[in-house]
Enzyme design. Structure first.
Site, PDB file in Angstrom:
ATOM      1  N   TYR A 268       0.807  -1.166  -0.133  1.00 31.64           N
ATOM      2  CA  TYR A 268       0.110  -0.099   0.060  1.00 31.64           C
ATOM      3  C   TYR A 268       0.806   1.289   0.049  1.00 31.64           C
ATOM      4  O   TYR A 268       0.362   2.244   0.329  1.00 31.64           O
ATOM      5  CB  TYR A 268      -1.003  -0.068   1.289  1.00 31.64           C
ATOM      6  CG  TYR A 268      -2.071  -1.055   1.147  1.00 31.64           C
ATOM      7  CD1 TYR A 268      -2.357  -2.131   0.067  1.00 31.64           C
ATOM      8  CD2 TYR A 268      -2.816  -0.980   2.147  1.00 31.64           C
ATOM      9  CE1 TYR A 268      -3.135  -2.762   0.111  1.00 31.64           C
ATOM     10  CE2 TYR A 268      -4.044  -1.972   2.097  1.00 31.64           C
ATOM     11  CZ  TYR A 268      -4.214  -2.833   0.985  1.00 31.64           C
ATOM     12  OH  TYR A 268      -5.087  -3.812   1.199  1.00 31.64           O
TER      13      TYR A 268
ATOM     14  N   LYS B 126       4.631 -14.719   1.472  1.00 32.86           N
ATOM     15  CA  LYS B 126       4.505 -15.329   0.129  1.00 32.86           C
ATOM     16  C   LYS B 126       5.820 -15.368  -0.305  1.00 32.86           C
ATOM     17  O   LYS B 126       5.986 -15.034  -1.735  1.00 32.86           O
ATOM     18  CB  LYS B 126       3.341 -14.622  -0.749  1.00 32.86           C
ATOM     19  CG  LYS B 126       3.114 -15.674  -1.892  1.00 32.86           C
ATOM     20  CD  LYS B 126       2.264 -16.574  -1.564  1.00 32.86           C
ATOM     21  CE  LYS B 126       1.748 -17.456  -2.832  1.00 32.86           C
ATOM     22  NZ  LYS B 126       1.200 -18.846  -2.366  1.00 32.86           N
TER      23      LYS B 126
ATOM     24  N   ASP C 110      -1.786 -17.994   1.563  1.00 31.39           N
ATOM     25  CA  ASP C 110      -3.052 -18.817   1.129  1.00 31.39           C
ATOM     26  C   ASP C 110      -3.049 -20.083   2.293  1.00 31.39           C
ATOM     27  O   ASP C 110      -4.310 -20.109   2.697  1.00 31.39           O
ATOM     28  CB  ASP C 110      -2.723 -19.574  -0.274  1.00 31.39           C
ATOM     29  CG  ASP C 110      -1.402 -19.788  -0.749  1.00 31.39           C
ATOM     30  OD1 ASP C 110      -0.315 -19.740   0.198  1.00 31.39           O
ATOM     31  OD2 ASP C 110      -0.904 -20.118  -1.612  1.00 31.39           O
TER      32      ASP C 110
ATOM     33  N   ASP D 225      -4.612  -6.984   5.748  1.00 30.14           N
ATOM     34  CA  ASP D 225      -6.072  -6.349   5.299  1.00 30.14           C
ATOM     35  C   ASP D 225      -6.889  -7.456   4.820  1.00 30.14           C
ATOM     36  O   ASP D 225      -8.176  -7.535   5.460  1.00 30.14           O
ATOM     37  CB  ASP D 225      -5.864  -5.522   3.990  1.00 30.14           C
ATOM     38  CG  ASP D 225      -6.976  -4.724   3.767  1.00 30.14           C
ATOM     39  OD1 ASP D 225      -8.008  -4.586   4.656  1.00 30.14           O
ATOM     40  OD2 ASP D 225      -7.069  -3.772   2.857  1.00 30.14           O
TER      41      ASP D 225
ATOM     42  N   ASP E 275     -10.354  -9.392   7.228  1.00 28.57           N
ATOM     43  CA  ASP E 275     -11.948  -9.538   6.856  1.00 28.57           C
ATOM     44  C   ASP E 275     -12.248 -10.839   7.150  1.00 28.57           C
ATOM     45  O   ASP E 275     -13.343 -11.138   7.585  1.00 28.57           O
ATOM     46  CB  ASP E 275     -11.982  -9.174   5.389  1.00 28.57           C
ATOM     47  CG  ASP E 275     -12.421  -7.669   5.285  1.00 28.57           C
ATOM     48  OD1 ASP E 275     -11.996  -6.810   6.064  1.00 28.57           O
ATOM     49  OD2 ASP E 275     -13.411  -7.184   4.294  1.00 28.57           O
TER      50      ASP E 275
HETATM   51 MG    MG Z   1      -9.762  -4.125   4.719  1.00 31.14          MG
END
Ligand code: MG
Ligand code: NAI
Length: 361
Positions: free
Chosen positions: A136, A186, A219, A243, A247
């Site tokens: 980001y 990863k 993953d 992020d 969720d």
């Molecule tokens: Mg989020």
């Protein structure tokens, strides 16, 4: 007096922040040692449509003298999401060097997880998400727009400085709380950035020989969060990976409405920011349907940060009590209660910690 900047934002943001304000006003009214000075900043997609900016050019300066920021959510179907997110939220996180994005994922008593057969003991992890760089960082370009040679470049930034400090913070947290640390990356596919992350993780881990660790590919981490969530204690990961996984974390702890977060600048050079992890939820905005628990839980984290851990604790206990009683339920929990009714229930369950009632200096 503690100065709090309030940025309610868009959609359900103002609705859930209102409940947090109510609790904070109550605490200040019953505890003579506590006083809050609130200032509200109406920065949102709505104000962008009028002014053409998400915050004024000197917006960070306007916020810098506050003790903490209370944030709702940002985003509207009327403004491109990358504008609302990057030009407000990410500017604050980056500008105030809030490199620890702390996100507890914990199943509360009385809440049903969509995972079958899990108990509150099985889902109790704390994500430490890097908040200022990684995927980001906002570095990239769009070349030759509109032509058939069009190219987009989005460069992730992984600095030793940035990784070391957030991973070290995760280990300190794990040491304090007697938890393990899981690193999520990863390294098999991202042969530069994630390999570097793994290397720095191993270096920091070697300085904490008593803390159990595991390294997972992102993953596999997603799979284990569903199949075996109790294997996670503290989880440290880059901006994008954490992020996404948080969720999923919100889902397994009962829904988006629950999940809290703190964007911490640990050195306290700049204010830290407290916000539910959910977005502006345009699908339910303006209907009094939003679950305010994510915002209230974030407020409890803010009270800890401001030096009132006894109140942070009391608020958390009030949230837990209301959830365990299972009487007041917003629509996401299958009930009919409004955002306000849920906030009122938590307020009614809030018991003042007697130790905190010290005379005002
Ligand atoms: Mg989020
Ligand atoms: P979202 O988190 O707003 O909503 C996802 C789902 O969760 C929706 O069905 C929504 O109704 C539900 N939900 C969210 N908060 C809830 C609450 N408090 N109580 C009950 N249900 C709740 O994510 P979505 O739909 O992807 O994004 C909507 C907007 O929010 C977009 O503009 C996006 O850019 C923005 N956004 C902003 C964030 C922030 O301000 N930190 C974070 C994520 C998204």
């Amino acid at each position: 007096m503690k100065k709090i900047a309030v940025i309610p934002g868009d959609g359900v943001g103002p609705e859930v922040v209102r409940e947090s304000r109510k609790v904070l006003d109550h605490i200040a009214s019953v505890d003579p040692a506590i006083e809050f000075g609130f200032e509200e900043f109406p920065w949102s997609a709505e104000s962008y449509l009028k002014s053409g900016e998400m915050m004024p050019p000197d917006g960070l300066d306007m916020l810098s003298s506050f003790d903490a920021l209370l944030f709702g959510a940002i985003g509207s179907p009327l403004v491109a999401d990358h504008i609302t997110l990057r030009e407000l939220l990410l500017r604050i996180r980056g500008g105030f060097d809030q490199y620890v994005n702390l996100r507890p994922v914990r199943l509360l008593e009385g809440i049903e997880s969509p995972l079958v057969g899990v108990t509150t003991a099985d889902i109790d992890m704390i994500f430490v998400r890097e908040g200022t760089e990684g995927e980001y960082a906002g570095v990239g370009a769009r070349l030759y727009p509109g032509s058939d040679r069009e190219v987009a470049l989005q460069t992730a930034v992984f600095s030793r400085h940035g990784m070391e400090r957030v991973i070290r913070w995760a280990f300190e947290l794990a040491t304090r709380e007697g938890r393990s640390v899981t690193s999520v990356s990863k390294g098999n596919a991202l042969n530069y950035s994630a390999v570097f992350w793994d290397q720095v993780f191993d270096e920091v881990a070697a300085q904490y020989p008593t803390v159990p660790t595991q390294r997972l590919l992102v993953d596999a981490a997603a799979m284990f969060m569903v199949m075996d969530p109790k294997r996670f204690g503290v989880v440290v990961a880059s901006n994008l990976f954490a992020d996404i996984l948080t969720d999923l974390g919100a889902a397994i702890m009962g829904g988006m409405g629950f999940a809290p977060s703190a964007n911490l600048n640990p050195e306290r050079t700049f204010p830290s920011m407290f916000e539910p992890i959910h977005g502006s939820a345009p699908d339910i905005a303006g209907q009094g349907k939003a679950n305010p628990i994510g915002s209230l839980w974030s407020t409890s984290m803010m009270l800890d940060h401001l030096g009132y851990p006894q109140w942070g604790d009391a608020l958390m206990k009030a949230i837990e009590r209301v959830m365990a009683q299972q009487c007041v339920r917003t629509p996401d929990l299958g009930g009919q209660s409004s955002t306000e009714e849920m906030g009122d229930a938590v307020l009614a369950a809030l018991e003042a910690p007697p130790a905190s009632l010290t005379p005002k200096l």
